[in-house]
Enzyme design. Structure first.
Site, PDB file in Angstrom:
ATOM      1  N   GLU A 179     -19.350   4.982   6.657  1.00  0.00           N
ATOM      2  CA  GLU A 179     -18.127   4.509   7.296  1.00  0.00           C
ATOM      3  C   GLU A 179     -18.291   4.176   8.779  1.00  0.00           C
ATOM      4  O   GLU A 179     -17.382   3.587   9.376  1.00  0.00           O
ATOM      5  CB  GLU A 179     -17.019   5.548   7.102  1.00  0.00           C
ATOM      6  CG  GLU A 179     -16.656   5.691   5.626  1.00  0.00           C
ATOM      7  CD  GLU A 179     -15.864   6.944   5.342  1.00  0.00           C
ATOM      8  OE1 GLU A 179     -14.736   6.827   4.855  1.00  0.00           O
ATOM      9  OE2 GLU A 179     -16.362   8.048   5.600  1.00  0.00           O
ATOM     10  N   GLN A 195     -13.598   7.629  -7.701  1.00  0.00           N
ATOM     11  CA  GLN A 195     -14.604   8.047  -6.713  1.00  0.00           C
ATOM     12  C   GLN A 195     -14.855   9.543  -6.814  1.00  0.00           C
ATOM     13  O   GLN A 195     -15.712  10.076  -6.123  1.00  0.00           O
ATOM     14  CB  GLN A 195     -14.113   7.713  -5.290  1.00  0.00           C
ATOM     15  CG  GLN A 195     -13.989   6.218  -5.032  1.00  0.00           C
ATOM     16  CD  GLN A 195     -13.559   5.876  -3.612  1.00  0.00           C
ATOM     17  OE1 GLN A 195     -12.746   4.988  -3.426  1.00  0.00           O
ATOM     18  NE2 GLN A 195     -14.088   6.558  -2.596  1.00  0.00           N
ATOM     19  N   ARG A 237     -12.855   3.054   4.331  1.00  0.00           N
ATOM     20  CA  ARG A 237     -13.970   3.430   5.211  1.00  0.00           C
ATOM     21  C   ARG A 237     -13.460   4.025   6.513  1.00  0.00           C
ATOM     22  O   ARG A 237     -13.745   3.520   7.600  1.00  0.00           O
ATOM     23  CB  ARG A 237     -14.818   2.196   5.520  1.00  0.00           C
ATOM     24  CG  ARG A 237     -15.675   1.788   4.349  1.00  0.00           C
ATOM     25  CD  ARG A 237     -16.591   0.657   4.722  1.00  0.00           C
ATOM     26  NE  ARG A 237     -17.970   1.001   4.429  1.00  0.00           N
ATOM     27  CZ  ARG A 237     -18.920   0.110   4.196  1.00  0.00           C
ATOM     28  NH1 ARG A 237     -18.674  -1.160   4.229  1.00  0.00           N
ATOM     29  NH2 ARG A 237     -20.144   0.481   3.955  1.00  0.00           N
ATOM     30  N   CYS A 238     -12.707   5.118   6.379  1.00  0.00           N
ATOM     31  CA  CYS A 238     -12.006   5.621   7.549  1.00  0.00           C
ATOM     32  C   CYS A 238     -12.441   7.007   7.986  1.00  0.00           C
ATOM     33  O   CYS A 238     -12.030   7.471   9.043  1.00  0.00           O
ATOM     34  CB  CYS A 238     -10.517   5.655   7.259  1.00  0.00           C
ATOM     35  SG  CYS A 238     -10.106   6.890   6.016  1.00  0.00           S
TER      36      CYS A 238
HETATM   37  N1  MCN Z   1     -28.048   6.997   3.702  1.00  0.00           N
HETATM   38  C1  MCN Z   1     -29.366   7.068   4.094  1.00  0.00           C
HETATM   39  N2  MCN Z   1     -29.698   7.879   5.153  1.00  0.00           N
HETATM   40  C2  MCN Z   1     -28.757   8.579   5.840  1.00  0.00           C
HETATM   41  C3  MCN Z   1     -27.405   8.468   5.457  1.00  0.00           C
HETATM   42  C4  MCN Z   1     -27.083   7.676   4.365  1.00  0.00           C
HETATM   43  O1  MCN Z   1     -30.210   6.413   3.495  1.00  0.00           O
HETATM   44  N3  MCN Z   1     -29.083   9.357   6.869  1.00  0.00           N
HETATM   45  C5  MCN Z   1     -27.680   6.228   2.508  1.00  0.00           C
HETATM   46  C6  MCN Z   1     -27.223   7.175   1.402  1.00  0.00           C
HETATM   47  O2  MCN Z   1     -28.271   7.697   0.688  1.00  0.00           O
HETATM   48  C7  MCN Z   1     -26.286   6.301   0.591  1.00  0.00           C
HETATM   49  C8  MCN Z   1     -25.662   5.400   1.648  1.00  0.00           C
HETATM   50  O3  MCN Z   1     -26.552   5.415   2.769  1.00  0.00           O
HETATM   51  O4  MCN Z   1     -27.021   5.561  -0.348  1.00  0.00           O
HETATM   52  C9  MCN Z   1     -24.279   5.900   2.109  1.00  0.00           C
HETATM   53  O5  MCN Z   1     -24.360   7.280   2.312  1.00  0.00           O
HETATM   54  P1  MCN Z   1     -23.215   8.198   2.969  1.00  0.00           P
HETATM   55  O6  MCN Z   1     -23.060   7.857   4.386  1.00  0.00           O
HETATM   56  O7  MCN Z   1     -23.529   9.587   2.594  1.00  0.00           O
HETATM   57  O8  MCN Z   1     -21.857   7.734   2.267  1.00  0.00           O
HETATM   58  P2  MCN Z   1     -21.422   7.942   0.752  1.00  0.00           P
HETATM   59  O9  MCN Z   1     -22.550   7.678  -0.120  1.00  0.00           O
HETATM   60  O10 MCN Z   1     -20.645   9.186   0.605  1.00  0.00           O
HETATM   61  O11 MCN Z   1     -20.454   6.705   0.572  1.00  0.00           O
HETATM   62  C10 MCN Z   1     -19.105   6.757   0.947  1.00  0.00           C
HETATM   63  C11 MCN Z   1     -18.759   5.738   1.993  1.00  0.00           C
HETATM   64  C12 MCN Z   1     -17.295   5.568   2.053  1.00  0.00           C
HETATM   65  S1  MCN Z   1     -16.349   6.944   2.286  1.00  0.00           S
HETATM   66  C13 MCN Z   1     -16.714   4.358   1.863  1.00  0.00           C
HETATM   67  S2  MCN Z   1     -15.034   4.251   2.044  1.00  0.00           S
HETATM   68  C14 MCN Z   1     -17.516   3.204   1.526  1.00  0.00           C
HETATM   69  C15 MCN Z   1     -18.927   3.321   1.972  1.00  0.00           C
HETATM   70  O12 MCN Z   1     -19.439   4.515   1.660  1.00  0.00           O
HETATM   71  N4  MCN Z   1     -17.307   2.595   0.333  1.00  0.00           N
HETATM   72  C16 MCN Z   1     -18.261   1.704  -0.130  1.00  0.00           C
HETATM   73  N5  MCN Z   1     -19.719   2.265   1.706  1.00  0.00           N
HETATM   74  C17 MCN Z   1     -19.494   1.514   0.582  1.00  0.00           C
HETATM   75  N6  MCN Z   1     -20.398   0.615   0.139  1.00  0.00           N
HETATM   76  C18 MCN Z   1     -20.170  -0.055  -1.005  1.00  0.00           C
HETATM   77  N7  MCN Z   1     -21.099  -0.952  -1.430  1.00  0.00           N
HETATM   78  N8  MCN Z   1     -19.046   0.143  -1.752  1.00  0.00           N
HETATM   79  C19 MCN Z   1     -18.086   1.000  -1.344  1.00  0.00           C
HETATM   80  O13 MCN Z   1     -17.001   1.197  -2.074  1.00  0.00           O
HETATM   81 CU1  CUM Z   2     -11.412   6.798   4.135  1.00  0.00          CU
HETATM   82  S1  CUM Z   2     -12.220   5.636   2.691  1.00  0.00           S
HETATM   83 MO1  CUM Z   2     -13.919   6.489   2.039  1.00  0.00          MO
HETATM   84  O1  CUM Z   2     -13.543   8.020   2.587  1.00  0.00           O
HETATM   85  O2  CUM Z   2     -13.753   6.594   0.461  1.00  0.00           O
END
Ligand code: MCN
Ligand code: CUM
Length: 798
Positions: free
Chosen positions: A752, A231, A378-379
């Protein structure tokens, strides 16, 4: 941080028809996923590739007297058998964890948890490696194990980490936050106080794809390429280089398609190090890929917090102070994956969505003979635990005061005009409108109707009881400001690099790494929005440290808050340069060039028909560039966020509890989320659905269990139960939009939120079904037997 034109307007997000912000663009990556053309680590095959199988300890705590490799080496096709002794010759016997501890790559002397890595067999194919592994003979001297944090801290507990100087017991650290004195004083004088003990059980992220790698040392270039389930490819490159001594520019980490991460793929695991060492020594590519049980039993778990929650309040339901004390099981090593200055992650925000006078939290962490980890699944770095604590406690208080749980929340919410708001533990919430989200959720859930139905069932002594649970959570994501957030010393910025080609399309490279979140689509949408390009004309590249800008990776829902911000800022830098090219092409002064977000065109002020598109500008940048300017059209941004973002939401769950079987059915499941400005509503909804399913798994089914001998009794999918489509109800999602004031496009993270927010809503609902008999808590996972026992406890069982 906002652009001159104020950035995208939350009130009119239509993506302008080009697939910009607010459009539910279909995911570009799905074509290859649904046609079987994904390319995962296990799909990678290299000429001469060898396979690695790890020999694991059947005991949780045991001294190793001897390892005999000879029978394994006799197996036809076995190339090598490695032990700690062999690795020590290359200075690879141990590796640092992300929290400054030192973990054995292969057990040096003493096994500290069941299935710990003892030896590795390298062979020409996977089955031969497995046969070889069965023939490695290990002489163990079994020791008494200790599996819970409470037992580990007893005076007569066996000492787990006896190799550490100065370590006299199993205590790792104490941590606290807030004002103890002020909090205690309020508790002394308050009209009402409530207290509850609750466990957040050990969970496992269980991504569909387990962890693994293909390490390939090139002796000619003296360079190692590692295809890795990662990741955080760049952070892993730096750590790989530090551990192996191979200079960082001679290490290339590639994360191809990743089959889910959920936090499981943030740490570095012994298998990676062994495969890399074997490749260097044998000068052949080596693949290591875990089996499911290895993944569940040994890699980064989640939670395992034993918590006491307390609230002090007035008789009319105003919460005055929050107090909590936690016992944390960190397993055999302190290998938590989180910003290094936060030993309890972001548990700090346990005051939640509420304005309280004072708060105090304390925590003790212990080593046990169980697998290491703690932060995953997802914490948001332990916000799951914090939200569970406060949202459960609000329900306990509502019960004590005989108040409606929606009303008590309303009385305590931080008000919209109070943002930016500094919490009692010193955290700066950027924006919020909690009541609006709650009101929408109440309306969607038909709250009053279900309250009446609940009453009717009680009065009729019905076989099935109704319970309604609420959770009005606040999240904190987007780690993070470099001054406070780092991983192994590296500040947690993130990056974007945009290159516009002569024919008007573009490649965006980012430092984050998608594992299923849809970044190839959503990050392209940010560029489309900011440059007036069509989303189809932007491709997103990531996961290759040789070509992508340095970034800290995807976890803690930080991609949108950090790399998303970098993308917007880089796009605006491109736009600035585009203006000078537009001026040249339109024969106007640069100051007179305006960009119009709606049309996506650049035009001369006051003369909208003298306009030019980004495609025409791209051609100009390479074919007719202005004198005194560099040719080309590109920009890079490294974004250090000024603050984190605080998404929030209100979830309402209605359950039916069967008094005869203890079974729980979901009648209604409403989730209202606010993640600020929304990039792709469809992707957000997908994130919410997936996270709610995992929240249901958490509340109802999932648990990594150990017996008293340290045997992992929840270490496979027969015993670690994941919800399937059958257990998942129909979700009704809604949203409000409260932009982040400091984020360039006003967005907050969302990935998350559903897993953080939903478990307390579900537990609150089940407890609520029995509240008329004064049940105040049921532990997760709320299996039918546990629910039935809770019913029986108060005479409600049939
Ligand atoms: N997004 C959006 N508009 C926003 C916020 C987010 O359209 N205002 C969209 C983003 O562009 C992105 C998605 O939503 O495509 C998730 O965005 P974000 O909240 O920034 O999270 P990350 O991309 O950093 O993803 C990490 C988060 C975590 S920490 C875990 S754990 C988790 C999760 O995402 N693991 C996943 N969702 C998951 N989903 C899938 N399919 N697989 C994982 O391993
Ligand atoms: Cu705490 S799980 Mo995500 O932060 O990859």
């Amino acid at each position: 941080q906002h652009d001159a034109d104020g950035g995208p307007d939350p009130e009119k997000h239509h993506g302008h028809g080009r697939g910009g912000m607010g459009e539910s663009v279909k995911r570009k990556e799905d074509k290859r996923f649904i046609t079987g053309r994904g390319n995962y680590v296990d799909d990678i095959k290299k000429p001469g590739m060898l396979h690695c199988e790890i020999v694991r300890s059947p005991h949780a705590h045991a001294r190793i007297n001897d390892i005999d490799k000879s029978r394994a080496l006799d197996v036809d096709g076995v190339v090598a058998v490695l032990t700690a002794e062999d690795l020590a010759g290359h200075d690879l016997a141990t590796m640092p964890t992300l929290m400054d501890d030192t973990q054995d790559v292969l057990v040096n002397d003493k096994v500290k948890f069941q299935s710990q890595e003892v030896a590795a067999v390298i062979a020409t194919d996977r089955y031969i490696a497995k046969d070889g592994a069965e023939k490695v003979t290990v002489d163990y001297e079994v020791l008494d194990p200790v599996v819970t944090a409470k037992d580990a801290l007893e005076a007569d507990a066996p000492l787990i980490r006896d190799e550490l100087e100065d370590q006299e017991d199993n205590h790792i650290f104490d941590w606290d936050v807030g004002d103890k004195e002020a909090t205690d004083a309020i508790f002394e004088e308050s009209e009402v106080t409530v207290k509850e003990q609750m466990e957040y059980q050990r969970l496992h992220p269980a991504p569909i794809e387990t962890c693994g790698c293909v390490a390939d040392w090139d002796p000619g270039k003296e360079k190692i390429t590692v295809h890795l389930t990662s990741q955080a490819p760049h952070a892993h490159r730096t750590l790989f280089s530090m551990v192996s001594g191979i200079p960082e520019h001679k290490v290339r980490i590639v994360s191809p398609d990743i089959g889910g991460g959920f936090g499981n793929k943030v740490p570095i695991y012994p298998g990676y190090v062994v495969a890399a060492a074997a490749s260097v020594v044998l000068e052949q590519p080596v693949k290591w890929m875990e089996e499911r049980s290895e993944n569940i039993q040994t890699t980064g778990f989640a939670r395992d917090y034993d918590m006491t929650g307390e609230l002090a309040a007035t008789k009319d339901g105003k919460i005055r102070a929050v107090r909590t004390d936690v016992l944390a099981n960190h397993g055999a090593y302190n290998a938590v994956a989180q910003p290094s200055k936060f030993p309890a992650g972001f548990f700090n925000i346990f005051t939640g969505s509420y304005d309280v006078e004072a708060a105090y939290g304390s925590l003790t962490a212990a080593f046990t003979n169980t697998a290491p980890g703690g932060v995953a699944y997802r914490c948001s770095f332990r916000v799951t635990e914090a939200v569970y604590l406060i949202e459960r406690m609000v329900k306990v208080l509502a019960h004590e005061l005989d108040m409606d749980p929606a009303e008590i929340r309303r009385r305590n919410f931080i008000q919209p005009e109070e943002f930016p708001y500094e919490s009692a533990t010193g955290w700066n919430y950027d924006s919020g409108d909690y009541e609006k989200a709650l009101d929408l959720a109440l309306e969607m859930a038909d709250y009053d109707h279900y309250r009446e139905e609940q009453q009717r069932r009680i009065e009729e002594d019905a076989d099935k009881l109704i319970g309604i649970g609420i959770s009005s959570f606040t999240e904190v994501v987007g780690a993070g400001p470099g001054k406070t957030c780092d991983i192994a010393g590296i500040e947690m910025f993130d990056s974007a690099d945009i290159r516009v080609n002569p024919t008007g399309n573009a490649v965006l490279r980012v430092g984050v790494q998608t594992q299923g979140q849809g970044h190839e689509t959503t990050f392209a949408q940010i560029v489309a929005e900011e440059l007036g390009m069509d989303v189809e004309n932007i491709s997103v590249e990531h996961g290759d440290t040789d070509t992508d800008p340095y970034g800290l990776g995807t976890y803690g829902s930080r991609s949108t808050p950090v790399a998303g911000a970098a993308t917007a800022v880089a796009a605006r830098k491109v736009r600035d340069k585009a203006k000078s090219i537009a001026a040249n092409e339109l024969e106007a002064a640069e100051e007179d060039i305006e960009w119009d977000r709606e049309s996506g065109h650049f035009h001369v002020a006051g003369a909208p028909d003298r306009s030019i598109t980004i495609t025409e500008i791209a051609a100009g940048a390479y074919m007719n560039h202005p004198a005194g300017e560099e040719p080309g059209l590109e920009a890079v941004d490294y974004y250090d966020p000024p603050e984190m973002t605080y998404p929030f939401g209100s979830y309402i769950v209605v359950v039916e509890v069967d008094r005869e079987t203890g079974e729980v059915d979901f009648e209604k499941f409403v989730a209202v989320d606010d993640c600020g400005n929304r990039i792709n509503p469809m992707v957000i909804e997908g994130q919410i659905h997936g996270g709610l399913a995992q929240g249901i798994g958490t509340a109802m089914m999932e648990h990594v269990t150990y017996d008293e001998n340290g045997n992992c009794t929840g270490g496979d999918f027969m015993n670690y139960l994941l919800p399937t489509a059958k257990e998942i109800p129909n979700f009704e999602t809604g949203y409000t939009v409260t932009p982040s004031p400091h984020h360039p496009i006003g967005a907050k993270g969302v990935g998350e939120s559903p897993t953080v927010g939903s478990p307390p809503a579900i537990v609150n609902a089940v407890v609520d079904a029995m509240a008329h008999a004064d049940v105040t808590h049921v532990e997760m996972p709320m299996t039918p037997d546990r629910v039935w026992a809770a019913l029986a406890d108060v005479g409600l069982e049939l």
